[in-house]
Design a protein around this motif. Sequence first.
Motif, PDB file in Angstrom:
ATOM      1  N   ASP A 279      13.740  -7.384  36.612  1.00  0.00           N
ATOM      2  CA  ASP A 279      12.874  -6.687  35.663  1.00  0.00           C
ATOM      3  C   ASP A 279      11.636  -7.493  35.298  1.00  0.00           C
ATOM      4  O   ASP A 279      10.916  -7.146  34.374  1.00  0.00           O
ATOM      5  CB  ASP A 279      13.656  -6.329  34.391  1.00  0.00           C
ATOM      6  N   GLY A 280      11.408  -8.596  36.012  1.00  0.00           N
ATOM      7  CA  GLY A 280      10.250  -9.420  35.711  1.00  0.00           C
ATOM      8  C   GLY A 280      10.513 -10.517  34.701  1.00  0.00           C
ATOM      9  O   GLY A 280       9.626 -11.319  34.406  1.00  0.00           O
ATOM     10  N   SER A 281      11.717 -10.583  34.172  1.00  0.00           N
ATOM     11  CA  SER A 281      12.063 -11.615  33.193  1.00  0.00           C
ATOM     12  C   SER A 281      12.488 -12.898  33.905  1.00  0.00           C
ATOM     13  O   SER A 281      12.864 -12.869  35.079  1.00  0.00           O
ATOM     14  CB  SER A 281      13.206 -11.134  32.301  1.00  0.00           C
ATOM     15  N   PRO A 282      12.443 -14.040  33.207  1.00  0.00           N
ATOM     16  CA  PRO A 282      12.927 -15.285  33.818  1.00  0.00           C
ATOM     17  C   PRO A 282      14.384 -15.191  34.256  1.00  0.00           C
ATOM     18  O   PRO A 282      14.766 -15.724  35.302  1.00  0.00           O
ATOM     19  CB  PRO A 282      12.747 -16.321  32.697  1.00  0.00           C
ATOM     20  N   THR A 283      15.216 -14.514  33.460  1.00  0.00           N
ATOM     21  CA  THR A 283      16.618 -14.375  33.841  1.00  0.00           C
ATOM     22  C   THR A 283      16.753 -13.548  35.101  1.00  0.00           C
ATOM     23  O   THR A 283      17.642 -13.791  35.936  1.00  0.00           O
ATOM     24  CB  THR A 283      17.431 -13.720  32.697  1.00  0.00           C
TER      25      THR A 283
ATOM     26  N   LEU B 283      14.679 -13.513  37.604  1.00  0.00           N
ATOM     27  CA  LEU B 283      14.369 -14.372  38.746  1.00  0.00           C
ATOM     28  C   LEU B 283      15.504 -15.361  39.015  1.00  0.00           C
ATOM     29  O   LEU B 283      15.771 -15.703  40.170  1.00  0.00           O
ATOM     30  CB  LEU B 283      13.058 -15.113  38.503  1.00  0.00           C
ATOM     31  N   LEU B 284      16.179 -15.816  37.960  1.00  0.00           N
ATOM     32  CA  LEU B 284      17.370 -16.648  38.172  1.00  0.00           C
ATOM     33  C   LEU B 284      18.430 -15.864  38.942  1.00  0.00           C
ATOM     34  O   LEU B 284      19.116 -16.409  39.812  1.00  0.00           O
ATOM     35  CB  LEU B 284      17.958 -17.078  36.819  1.00  0.00           C
ATOM     36  N   SER B 285      18.533 -14.576  38.626  1.00  0.00           N
ATOM     37  CA  SER B 285      19.506 -13.720  39.309  1.00  0.00           C
ATOM     38  C   SER B 285      19.175 -13.577  40.780  1.00  0.00           C
ATOM     39  O   SER B 285      20.072 -13.571  41.633  1.00  0.00           O
ATOM     40  CB  SER B 285      19.548 -12.337  38.642  1.00  0.00           C
ATOM     41  N   VAL B 286      17.889 -13.435  41.089  1.00  0.00           N
ATOM     42  CA  VAL B 286      17.473 -13.338  42.490  1.00  0.00           C
ATOM     43  C   VAL B 286      17.841 -14.607  43.236  1.00  0.00           C
ATOM     44  O   VAL B 286      18.359 -14.567  44.359  1.00  0.00           O
ATOM     45  CB  VAL B 286      15.954 -13.079  42.589  1.00  0.00           C
TER      46      VAL B 286
ATOM     47  N   VAL C 143      16.918  -6.120  46.683  1.00  0.00           N
ATOM     48  CA  VAL C 143      16.367  -6.384  45.359  1.00  0.00           C
ATOM     49  C   VAL C 143      15.880  -5.059  44.788  1.00  0.00           C
ATOM     50  O   VAL C 143      15.040  -4.377  45.392  1.00  0.00           O
ATOM     51  CB  VAL C 143      15.201  -7.385  45.430  1.00  0.00           C
ATOM     52  N   ALA C 144      16.412  -4.662  43.632  1.00  0.00           N
ATOM     53  CA  ALA C 144      16.085  -3.372  43.040  1.00  0.00           C
ATOM     54  C   ALA C 144      15.399  -3.557  41.689  1.00  0.00           C
ATOM     55  O   ALA C 144      15.812  -4.380  40.870  1.00  0.00           O
ATOM     56  CB  ALA C 144      17.354  -2.542  42.861  1.00  0.00           C
ATOM     57  N   HIS C 145      14.353  -2.760  41.477  1.00  0.00           N
ATOM     58  CA  HIS C 145      13.669  -2.718  40.181  1.00  0.00           C
ATOM     59  C   HIS C 145      13.626  -1.266  39.734  1.00  0.00           C
ATOM     60  O   HIS C 145      13.231  -0.382  40.504  1.00  0.00           O
ATOM     61  CB  HIS C 145      12.248  -3.276  40.300  1.00  0.00           C
ATOM     62  N   VAL C 146      14.039  -1.023  38.487  1.00  0.00           N
ATOM     63  CA  VAL C 146      14.167   0.346  37.989  1.00  0.00           C
ATOM     64  C   VAL C 146      13.025   0.665  37.037  1.00  0.00           C
ATOM     65  O   VAL C 146      12.683  -0.131  36.149  1.00  0.00           O
ATOM     66  CB  VAL C 146      15.514   0.545  37.269  1.00  0.00           C
ATOM     67  N   VAL C 147      12.444   1.851  37.215  1.00  0.00           N
ATOM     68  CA  VAL C 147      11.382   2.347  36.335  1.00  0.00           C
ATOM     69  C   VAL C 147      11.747   3.763  35.881  1.00  0.00           C
ATOM     70  O   VAL C 147      12.585   4.423  36.508  1.00  0.00           O
ATOM     71  CB  VAL C 147      10.019   2.369  37.062  1.00  0.00           C
TER      72      VAL C 147
ATOM     73  N   ASP D 227       7.357 -10.646  44.135  1.00  0.00           N
ATOM     74  CA  ASP D 227       7.713 -12.001  43.696  1.00  0.00           C
ATOM     75  C   ASP D 227       9.188 -12.290  43.977  1.00  0.00           C
ATOM     76  O   ASP D 227       9.551 -13.381  44.436  1.00  0.00           O
ATOM     77  CB  ASP D 227       7.430 -12.160  42.203  1.00  0.00           C
ATOM     78  N   ALA D 228      10.025 -11.302  43.689  1.00  0.00           N
ATOM     79  CA  ALA D 228      11.463 -11.484  43.908  1.00  0.00           C
ATOM     80  C   ALA D 228      11.778 -11.625  45.394  1.00  0.00           C
ATOM     81  O   ALA D 228      12.604 -12.457  45.789  1.00  0.00           O
ATOM     82  CB  ALA D 228      12.227 -10.304  43.322  1.00  0.00           C
ATOM     83  N   GLU D 229      11.124 -10.820  46.216  1.00  0.00           N
ATOM     84  CA  GLU D 229      11.353 -10.896  47.664  1.00  0.00           C
ATOM     85  C   GLU D 229      10.942 -12.259  48.203  1.00  0.00           C
ATOM     86  O   GLU D 229      11.657 -12.871  49.014  1.00  0.00           O
ATOM     87  CB  GLU D 229      10.569  -9.791  48.382  1.00  0.00           C
TER      88      GLU D 229
END
Length: 278
Positions: free
Chosen positions: A7-11, A13-16, A32-36, A65-67
Amino acid sequence: MIVVGVDGSPTGLLSVDWAAKEAVLRGVPLTVAHVVPDWVCHPLPGRYAEVGKWMRDGAREILADAERQAREQGAEVTTELVPGDPRAALIKTAEEAELLVVGSRGLGGVRGLLLGSVAHGVAAHAPIDVVLVRDPPAVPRGEIVAGVDGSEGGRRALEFAFAEAELRGARLRAVQAWAWPRPSGFEPADPEAEREAREALRLNLLVPRQCHPSVEVIEDVVHGHPVEVLREAASGADLLVVGTRGQGTLKGMIMGSVSQAMLHHAPCPMAIVKVTSS
């Protein structure tokens, strides 16, 4: 396949990072999934058009960024922009996955809370194994901690923990807490009860030990409340593994009381291992 929500949070990115390393260890691809919100994925006329475009562009940046981060870990990665409610959408995206990974708190978290609503919803309702990622220990001690209680959920947790320990070359600490409640607290420690608890743990470990003979195992039998015992045992651990539907669970509930409590109190990344309905 492993699915990780961001979701763009630091946590997030830790999850990724955690999910990518896990995917490499297991030799499986990572999604990697982002929900809107639904409306963001469908261009609207008028003043909402610019807002929708801004949100889509931001979502693509989050996924990019996550990818990039996942590929740095050597993972095979795909990304998905998913419309809907984050909890339901992540669970649906992970229908064919073997593991769903989310951060313990995202951008919507309230300061001071240990667990976000999305993490809680996913952990409680996903039918597959879920990992909630918190800050990993600064100096990993190479140890997986598993809660054991003799239930089917405890058995599944042990299977998962042994497999993880073998993948990582880590040792496994199998923790069995024993205490009998009474109105004024808990029954005091009793040598015979402790002996029975140690024997029960030994029996629970027999089969997984045979399946994973290379894993070093520490048998830890502790008199105390399971939540407090597990929290102390998992301090500084690489991963805590708990099962659902433990001995204290009411029929029909998805998660037992200990699993629910550990969602809020685990001091390290935690795997919630599911037992399917019978």
